[in-house]
Design an enzyme around this catalytic site. Structure first.
Site, mmCIF file in Angstrom:
data_model
loop_
_atom_site.group_PDB
_atom_site.id
_atom_site.type_symbol
_atom_site.label_atom_id
_atom_site.label_comp_id
_atom_site.label_asym_id
_atom_site.label_seq_id
_atom_site.Cartn_x
_atom_site.Cartn_y
_atom_site.Cartn_z
ATOM 1 N N GLY A 225 -35.051 25.725 111.752
ATOM 2 C CA GLY A 225 -36.280 26.152 111.057
ATOM 3 C C GLY A 225 -36.624 25.142 109.973
ATOM 4 N N GLY B 42 -40.261 24.638 108.168
ATOM 5 C CA GLY B 42 -40.899 25.730 107.437
ATOM 6 C C GLY B 42 -41.008 25.437 105.948
ATOM 7 N N GLN B 43 -41.475 26.446 105.211
ATOM 8 C CA GLN B 43 -41.709 26.268 103.769
ATOM 9 C C GLN B 43 -40.432 25.823 103.052
ATOM 10 O OE1 GLN B 43 -42.649 29.766 101.462
ATOM 11 N NE2 GLN B 43 -43.514 28.583 99.781
ATOM 12 N N ASP C 55 -36.306 22.507 114.874
ATOM 13 C CA ASP C 55 -37.345 23.545 114.788
ATOM 14 C C ASP C 55 -37.995 23.658 116.159
ATOM 15 O OD1 ASP C 55 -39.950 24.947 113.985
ATOM 16 O OD2 ASP C 55 -39.018 24.700 112.023
ATOM 17 N N ARG D 158 -41.267 23.754 116.251
ATOM 18 C CA ARG D 158 -42.500 22.989 116.054
ATOM 19 C C ARG D 158 -42.232 21.486 116.142
ATOM 20 N NH1 ARG D 158 -45.141 24.781 110.381
ATOM 21 N NH2 ARG D 158 -43.940 26.669 110.021
ATOM 22 N N ASP E 190 -34.922 25.817 120.208
ATOM 23 C CA ASP E 190 -35.274 27.233 120.144
ATOM 24 C C ASP E 190 -33.971 27.985 119.928
ATOM 25 O OD1 ASP E 190 -35.994 29.819 120.400
ATOM 26 O OD2 ASP E 190 -36.953 29.621 122.372
ATOM 27 N N TYR F 17 -39.197 43.604 108.598
ATOM 28 C CA TYR F 17 -38.586 42.398 108.031
ATOM 29 C C TYR F 17 -37.416 42.792 107.121
ATOM 30 C CZ TYR F 17 -38.402 38.146 105.091
ATOM 31 O OH TYR F 17 -38.019 37.029 104.400
ATOM 32 N N LYS G 280 -33.415 42.073 107.474
ATOM 33 C CA LYS G 280 -32.623 41.402 106.437
ATOM 34 C C LYS G 280 -31.429 42.270 106.032
ATOM 35 C CE LYS G 280 -34.884 37.522 105.922
ATOM 36 N NZ LYS G 280 -34.317 36.286 106.491
HETATM 37 P P1 NAD Z 1 -41.329 29.643 107.561
HETATM 38 O O1 NAD Z 1 -42.017 30.627 108.430
HETATM 39 O O2 NAD Z 1 -42.138 28.756 106.678
HETATM 40 O O3 NAD Z 1 -40.403 28.705 108.454
HETATM 41 C C1 NAD Z 1 -39.630 29.196 109.507
HETATM 42 C C2 NAD Z 1 -39.474 28.068 110.523
HETATM 43 O O4 NAD Z 1 -38.700 28.565 111.617
HETATM 44 C C3 NAD Z 1 -40.819 27.604 111.114
HETATM 45 O O5 NAD Z 1 -40.964 26.205 110.971
HETATM 46 C C4 NAD Z 1 -40.753 28.019 112.584
HETATM 47 O O6 NAD Z 1 -41.388 27.100 113.459
HETATM 48 C C5 NAD Z 1 -39.241 28.044 112.810
HETATM 49 N N1 NAD Z 1 -38.874 28.910 113.941
HETATM 50 C C6 NAD Z 1 -39.386 30.127 114.263
HETATM 51 N N2 NAD Z 1 -38.825 30.587 115.388
HETATM 52 C C7 NAD Z 1 -37.927 29.652 115.785
HETATM 53 C C8 NAD Z 1 -37.030 29.547 116.871
HETATM 54 N N3 NAD Z 1 -36.959 30.518 117.812
HETATM 55 N N4 NAD Z 1 -36.239 28.458 116.972
HETATM 56 C C9 NAD Z 1 -36.316 27.475 116.047
HETATM 57 N N5 NAD Z 1 -37.146 27.502 114.980
HETATM 58 C C10 NAD Z 1 -37.953 28.580 114.859
HETATM 59 O O7 NAD Z 1 -40.241 30.437 106.706
HETATM 60 P P2 NAD Z 1 -39.610 30.055 105.276
HETATM 61 O O8 NAD Z 1 -40.493 30.601 104.237
HETATM 62 O O9 NAD Z 1 -39.216 28.636 105.247
HETATM 63 O O10 NAD Z 1 -38.320 31.007 105.305
HETATM 64 C C11 NAD Z 1 -37.051 30.557 105.725
HETATM 65 C C12 NAD Z 1 -36.065 31.705 105.550
HETATM 66 O O11 NAD Z 1 -36.085 32.159 104.190
HETATM 67 C C13 NAD Z 1 -36.383 32.941 106.400
HETATM 68 O O12 NAD Z 1 -35.172 33.557 106.788
HETATM 69 C C14 NAD Z 1 -37.094 33.852 105.418
HETATM 70 O O13 NAD Z 1 -36.962 35.190 105.785
HETATM 71 C C15 NAD Z 1 -36.369 33.543 104.135
HETATM 72 N N6 NAD Z 1 -37.158 33.889 102.941
HETATM 73 C C16 NAD Z 1 -38.292 33.189 102.624
HETATM 74 C C17 NAD Z 1 -39.029 33.537 101.480
HETATM 75 C C18 NAD Z 1 -40.270 32.784 101.072
HETATM 76 O O14 NAD Z 1 -40.934 33.165 100.096
HETATM 77 N N7 NAD Z 1 -40.626 31.705 101.752
HETATM 78 C C19 NAD Z 1 -38.601 34.611 100.684
HETATM 79 C C20 NAD Z 1 -37.468 35.323 101.064
HETATM 80 C C21 NAD Z 1 -36.742 34.934 102.172
#
Ligand code: NAD
Length: 320
Positions: free
Chosen positions: A13, A16-17, A39, A41, A57, A147, A151
């Site tokens: 992942g 992602g953010q 990822d 993507r 994946d 969600y 968690k």
């Molecule tokens: P995000 O959605 O920005 O990134 C998730 C990434 O996972 C994406 O790039 C997506 O393409 C990839 N992904 C999805 N399905 C996939 C798969 N089957 N195989 C491989 N990659 C896959 O999420 P984020 O904000 O970066 O969050 C990352 C983690 O942190 C998550 O577990 C989220 O629950 C947790 N989290 C985030 C926040 C927040 O504010 N951003 C807050 C609490 C917890």
């Protein structure tokens, strides 16, 4: 630093953010070639040329297992998930992806005797029955979103794999995260990132939460530092094998608007709450992170004012 160089890290992942910034930070510490980003993507622009990238994946356990063996992986950071707001639109998918991907990672960690696994939890584990202020590390955990349920169950699985199989799992309950490098991915706190972009471009923003909805929040540099500090702490210091509360700031849309107005006085904000209001109403306003502070020395560096100034300067270089 010697031992650090022996680690080979897989980030799942990574586009992602959190993943983009975490991957870049890990590459600085462990060496570019030792951090494999993956990822579904295409590779994120900011990751290009900074180290190895593979398409993965994580729902395909075979593929994950082969990748771990082929790249001699010793640690996994598993960030792939369906987030809170997106999850409510498709609960079955959110449950399936969030749970099955974690079980794949934990199984491979057990089978390949990985050194450490990181998987983030969230303040979404709390529910309407949890205290709204200073939600303790151990309290009523009755989430009402899919969600949050995923968690909560994930936290139980981490503890289970640690106790039963000795897997060194580590986790924090992130609050809403604010960042400028990569876009948020469908969470209930995404407004706190969008408002900066709209303030700079349009000088107006329509918020999907009400003006006085207070939520726990954190600036990304603090979140990345927390993650790495937890992962580098000696194992004997880690007394929580589910997920640690960590805290930095708590604010409402009204308060962040005021903080931005100190730099952009003519910013106009209106409020049209949607389904995400219901989600945020079930979460605490502040969490108690004393366990993380005591066990591995957690301490935030950014409050609302400092974060706001830093966001604006980074989104628009030269901004005063
Ligand atoms: P995000 O959605 O920005 O990134 C998730 C990434 O996972 C994406 O790039 C997506 O393409 C990839 N992904 C999805 N399905 C996939 C798969 N089957 N195989 C491989 N990659 C896959 O999420 P984020 O904000 O970066 O969050 C990352 C983690 O942190 C998550 O577990 C989220 O629950 C947790 N989290 C985030 C926040 C927040 O504010 N951003 C807050 C609490 C917890």
């Amino acid at each position: 630093m010697g031992y650090l160089n022996k680690e080979r890290i897989l980030v799942i992942g990574a586009c992602g953010q959190i993943g983009v910034e975490l991957t870049l930070a890990l590459r600085k510490i462990y060496g570019e070639g030792n951090v494999v980003a993956s990822d579904l993507r295409d590779e994120h622009e900011l990751l290009k040329g900074t180290g190895p990238y593979v398409s993965l994946d994580v729902m395909n356990k075979e593929m994950l297992h082969v990748l771990v063996i082929r790249h001699n992986i010793t640690q996994v950071y598993h960030l792939a998930a369906i987030l809170s707001a997106t999850g409510e639109k498709n609960p079955g998918l959110a449950w399936h992806i969030n749970m099955q991907s974690l079980l794949h990672v934990l199984d491979v960690a057990k089978e390949e005797s990985l050194h450490k696994v990181y998987w983030p939890s969230s303040i979404a584990v709390f529910g309407p029955g949890s205290p709204k202020q200073h939600a303790p590390q151990h309290t009523i955990i009755e989430p009402t979103t899919v969600y949050g349920i995923s968690k909560m169950a994930g936290e139980r699985w981490l503890e289970y794999y640690h106790k039963r199989y000795g897997v060194d799992v580590r986790s924090v309950r992130y609050p809403g995260l604010i960042s400028y490098k990569s876009a948020p991915g469908g969470g209930t706190t995404d407004y706190a990132v969008e408002i900066f972009h709209e303030a700079l471009e349009e000088k107006r923003y329509t918020c999907f939460l009400s003006e006085d909805t207070h939520l726990p929040m954190m600036y990304m540099p603090d979140a990345i530092r927390a993650t790495i500090e937890l992962m580098e702490a000696p194992a004997e210091k880690i007394t929580v094998r589910s997920a640690y509360n960590i805290s930095a700031m708590s604010f409402s849309p009204g308060e962040i608007s005021e903080a931005i107005r100190k730099h952009i006085p003519d910013l106009e904000v209106d409020y049209i709450p949607d389904y995400r209001q219901e989600i945020s109403d079930t979460w605490p306003q502040t969490v108690d992170d004393s366990q993380a502070r005591a066990d591995w020395g957690w301490k935030p560096q950014y409050d609302l004012q400092r974060m706001t100034a830093d966001m604006l300067v980074n989104l628009r270089p030269g901004f005063q």
